[in-house]
Design a protein around this motif. Structure first.
Motif, short mmCIF file in Angstrom:
data_model
loop_
_atom_site.label_atom_id
_atom_site.label_comp_id
_atom_site.label_asym_id
_atom_site.label_seq_id
_atom_site.Cartn_x
_atom_site.Cartn_y
_atom_site.Cartn_z
N ARG A 205 -159.34 -15.48 -22.71
CA ARG A 205 -159.85 -15.14 -21.38
C ARG A 205 -160.68 -13.85 -21.42
O ARG A 205 -161.75 -13.78 -20.82
CB ARG A 205 -158.68 -14.98 -20.40
CG ARG A 205 -157.97 -16.28 -20.05
CD ARG A 205 -156.72 -16.01 -19.23
NE ARG A 205 -156.01 -17.23 -18.92
CZ ARG A 205 -156.21 -17.98 -17.85
NH1 ARG A 205 -157.13 -17.62 -16.97
NH2 ARG A 205 -155.51 -19.08 -17.64
N VAL A 206 -160.16 -12.87 -22.16
CA VAL A 206 -160.91 -11.61 -22.27
C VAL A 206 -162.23 -11.84 -22.99
O VAL A 206 -163.28 -11.32 -22.57
CB VAL A 206 -160.06 -10.55 -23.00
CG1 VAL A 206 -160.89 -9.28 -23.25
CG2 VAL A 206 -158.81 -10.21 -22.20
N LEU A 207 -162.20 -12.62 -24.06
CA LEU A 207 -163.42 -12.86 -24.83
C LEU A 207 -164.47 -13.55 -23.98
O LEU A 207 -165.64 -13.11 -23.93
CB LEU A 207 -163.08 -13.73 -26.05
CG LEU A 207 -164.30 -14.23 -26.87
CD1 LEU A 207 -165.08 -13.04 -27.41
CD2 LEU A 207 -163.84 -15.15 -27.99
N PHE A 208 -164.10 -14.60 -23.28
CA PHE A 208 -165.08 -15.33 -22.49
C PHE A 208 -165.52 -14.55 -21.25
O PHE A 208 -166.64 -14.73 -20.77
CB PHE A 208 -164.53 -16.71 -22.09
CG PHE A 208 -164.63 -17.71 -23.21
CD1 PHE A 208 -165.81 -18.43 -23.40
CD2 PHE A 208 -163.58 -17.92 -24.09
CE1 PHE A 208 -165.92 -19.35 -24.43
CE2 PHE A 208 -163.69 -18.83 -25.13
CZ PHE A 208 -164.87 -19.56 -25.30
N LEU A 209 -164.64 -13.67 -20.75
CA LEU A 209 -165.06 -12.81 -19.66
C LEU A 209 -166.15 -11.85 -20.13
O LEU A 209 -167.14 -11.63 -19.43
CB LEU A 209 -163.86 -12.02 -19.12
CG LEU A 209 -164.15 -11.08 -17.94
CD1 LEU A 209 -164.65 -11.86 -16.73
CD2 LEU A 209 -162.90 -10.28 -17.57
N LEU A 210 -165.99 -11.33 -21.36
CA LEU A 210 -167.02 -10.44 -21.92
C LEU A 210 -168.31 -11.18 -22.20
O LEU A 210 -169.40 -10.60 -22.18
CB LEU A 210 -166.50 -9.78 -23.20
CG LEU A 210 -165.35 -8.78 -23.03
CD1 LEU A 210 -164.85 -8.31 -24.39
CD2 LEU A 210 -165.80 -7.59 -22.19
N ARG A 211 -168.20 -12.48 -22.45
CA ARG A 211 -169.40 -13.28 -22.72
C ARG A 211 -170.02 -13.83 -21.44
O ARG A 211 -171.00 -14.58 -21.51
CB ARG A 211 -169.03 -14.44 -23.67
CG ARG A 211 -168.58 -13.95 -25.04
CD ARG A 211 -168.24 -15.10 -25.95
NE ARG A 211 -169.43 -15.89 -26.29
CZ ARG A 211 -169.43 -16.91 -27.15
NH1 ARG A 211 -168.29 -17.26 -27.75
NH2 ARG A 211 -170.52 -17.56 -27.40
N GLY A 212 -169.45 -13.48 -20.28
CA GLY A 212 -170.06 -13.87 -19.01
C GLY A 212 -169.39 -15.01 -18.31
O GLY A 212 -169.86 -15.45 -17.25
N ASP A 213 -168.30 -15.54 -18.84
CA ASP A 213 -167.58 -16.63 -18.18
C ASP A 213 -166.56 -16.02 -17.22
O ASP A 213 -165.56 -15.44 -17.64
CB ASP A 213 -166.87 -17.49 -19.24
CG ASP A 213 -166.21 -18.72 -18.63
OD1 ASP A 213 -166.20 -18.82 -17.39
OD2 ASP A 213 -165.71 -19.56 -19.40
N ALA A 214 -166.80 -16.18 -15.91
CA ALA A 214 -165.97 -15.51 -14.89
C ALA A 214 -164.87 -16.40 -14.36
O ALA A 214 -164.24 -16.05 -13.36
CB ALA A 214 -166.85 -15.04 -13.74
N THR A 215 -164.60 -17.53 -14.99
CA THR A 215 -163.55 -18.43 -14.47
C THR A 215 -162.17 -17.79 -14.51
O THR A 215 -161.28 -18.19 -13.78
CB THR A 215 -163.53 -19.75 -15.27
OG1 THR A 215 -163.36 -19.45 -16.67
CG2 THR A 215 -164.81 -20.52 -15.07
N VAL A 216 -161.98 -16.80 -15.41
CA VAL A 216 -160.70 -16.11 -15.44
C VAL A 216 -160.44 -15.37 -14.13
O VAL A 216 -159.30 -15.11 -13.75
CB VAL A 216 -160.67 -15.11 -16.64
CG1 VAL A 216 -161.67 -13.99 -16.45
CG2 VAL A 216 -159.28 -14.54 -16.81
N VAL A 217 -161.52 -15.04 -13.40
CA VAL A 217 -161.40 -14.35 -12.12
C VAL A 217 -161.57 -15.31 -10.95
O VAL A 217 -160.83 -15.27 -9.97
CB VAL A 217 -162.45 -13.21 -12.02
CG1 VAL A 217 -162.37 -12.53 -10.66
CG2 VAL A 217 -162.23 -12.20 -13.14
N THR A 218 -162.55 -16.20 -11.05
CA THR A 218 -162.89 -17.06 -9.91
C THR A 218 -162.18 -18.40 -9.93
O THR A 218 -162.14 -19.11 -8.93
CB THR A 218 -164.40 -17.33 -9.91
OG1 THR A 218 -164.77 -18.00 -11.13
CG2 THR A 218 -165.17 -16.03 -9.79
N GLY A 219 -161.61 -18.79 -11.05
CA GLY A 219 -161.01 -20.12 -11.16
C GLY A 219 -162.02 -21.14 -11.67
O GLY A 219 -163.23 -20.89 -11.69
N GLN A 220 -161.55 -22.31 -12.07
CA GLN A 220 -162.42 -23.33 -12.66
C GLN A 220 -162.82 -24.36 -11.61
O GLN A 220 -161.98 -24.85 -10.85
CB GLN A 220 -161.70 -24.03 -13.82
CG GLN A 220 -162.58 -25.02 -14.58
CD GLN A 220 -161.84 -25.63 -15.76
OE1 GLN A 220 -160.67 -25.31 -15.97
NE2 GLN A 220 -162.50 -26.47 -16.52
#
Length: 401
Positions: A205-220
């Protein structure tokens, strides 16, 4: 005998001149003495030499205005204001448009000149006082520590600067290390970073958040439509709620349970109503102990014996008549003989008005000048005037009681 022999010698001339000067100085001193009596009897209610009260401070007023203007202003200030005199208008506007009582009918021009002489004498004393105080400071002044001076960051010791620099370097190195670790290990993982198990892990989750994937915050977003949710052609997608929203919802449930147990079950905490009542009780206790608090509760009873009323009348005539009239009919201040009151007509309310004053309306505080007993006496005397209906009474002001 020649007429020249009748002329006095040089020594006689000097003696005569000296006697003349002494006589003039004595007359001026006597003017100041008489002026002090007039000032204390008529002016101290609204004026001070050094500071503003209801009216302006009078220190060096003789230097700011000529004697003729001062006499006219004291005799009838409103006449000068209405004539458009810019100095009179400026004073009237500055001090809340509180008109100065007219003394033309009670003070002679000589009395006003004596007051000016007294002001000159007092102004000279006030000018000398600071110089003497600067030469011989008191023990209290000597023992009072000076206020600490502000120090800029650049004036701090080098050790402090070094500490800040080392802290900044450590933070920067930590960030660089994290970036290098990500750049080193992510390529080594290859396509396995896209595995669902890894994506759902904390590291993923941290890795993809750093790469611009915000689903960890906004949901899928699943883009799946509910089969039976249809209203006027509007359909609902089966998307996840944002994780941050769900986390706050769960925390609020835990908080609500804890709140209920703390305040309503075990009653280990006080509710807002109880806190308010406790604070009111504490404020009442504090007010009762603090005699200088305007909100302190008092339970005085109006004095009715002749001696107290006579004493109150004497105090009123000396201190209050200048603004309220000799019969309390109202002048600069309101009429005190009717049923209308600006700040309350109970003896305790009158007591507080006299003691603490209403500076915004020109009513000076009398605490420190009158004792508690004297304030109660004059308050009782004022109450005794109710319904006396003196001549030329001022129109009612305030609320009827």
């Amino acid at each position: 005998m020649s007429w020249l022999t009748l002329l006095p010698g040089k020594k006689s001339l000097h003696l005569a001149a000296a006697m003349l000067l002494v006589g003039v100085a004595g007359a001026q001193a006597q003017d100041a003495v008489e002026g002090k009596k007039v000032f204390e009897a008529n002016c101290t209610v609204c004026h001070s030499i050094e500071s503003d009260v209801v009216g302006p401070a009078l220190k060096n007023v003789h230097e700011r205005r000529d004697e003729e203007w001062i006499i006219k202003f004291v005799q009838n200030s409103q006449e000068l204001v209405q004539s458009g005199d810019k100095d009179a208008v400026a004073v009237f506007e500055k001090f809340n448009k509180v008109p100065m009582p007219s003394f033309g009918g009670s003070l002679a021009e000589a009395d006003i000149k004596n007051v000016i002489a007294y002001i000159k004498e007092e102004s000279a004393k006030e000018a000398e006082a600071p110089t003497e105080a600067a030469v011989t400071p008191t023990d209290d002044q000597a023992s009072t520590p000076a206020a600490p001076a502000e120090v800029s960051f650049m004036e701090l010791p080098p050790v402090v600067h070094l500490t800040f620099i080392l802290s900044a370097i450590i933070i920067l190195l930590s960030l660089v290390t994290l970036v290098m670790l990500f750049r080193l290990f992510v390529p080594m993982m290859g396509d396995t970073i896209h595995d669902e198990d890894f994506r759902k892990s904390f590291a993923g989750r941290v890795l993809f958040l750093l790469r611009g994937d915000a689903t960890v915050v906004t949901g899928q977003a699943k883009d799946k439509i509910h089969s039976h949710h249809d209203f006027d052609g509007i359909q609902e997608y089966d998307n996840d709620l944002p994780p941050w929203w769900k986390a706050m919802f769960y925390v609020s449930i835990v908080f609500a349970v804890g709140y209920m147990l703390h305040y309503h079950v075990f009653k280990t905490g006080t509710l807002q109503t109880e806190e308010y009542e406790m604070e009111i009780e504490q404020a009442a206790i504090f007010a009762a102990k603090n005699a200088e608090d305007p909100n302190a509760v008092t339970n005085y009873e109006a004095l009715t014996d002749a001696a107290s009323i006579d004493a109150g009348k004497s105090i009123f005539s000396t201190n209050c008549a200048a603004c309220h009239g000799q019969e309390a009919q109202g002048a600069v201040g309101p009429n005190l003989t009717d049923e209308y009151w600006l700040h309350g007509g109970d003896v305790n309310e009158i007591f507080k008005t006299v003691k603490f004053g209403v500076p915004a309306k020109g009513m000076v505080p009398w605490q420190g000048k009158l004792t508690k007993d004297q304030i109660l006496q004059v308050s009782s005397y004022i109450l005794s005037l109710k319904g006396t209906n003196p001549a030329n009474a001022k129109e009612p002001q305030g609320e009827k009681e």
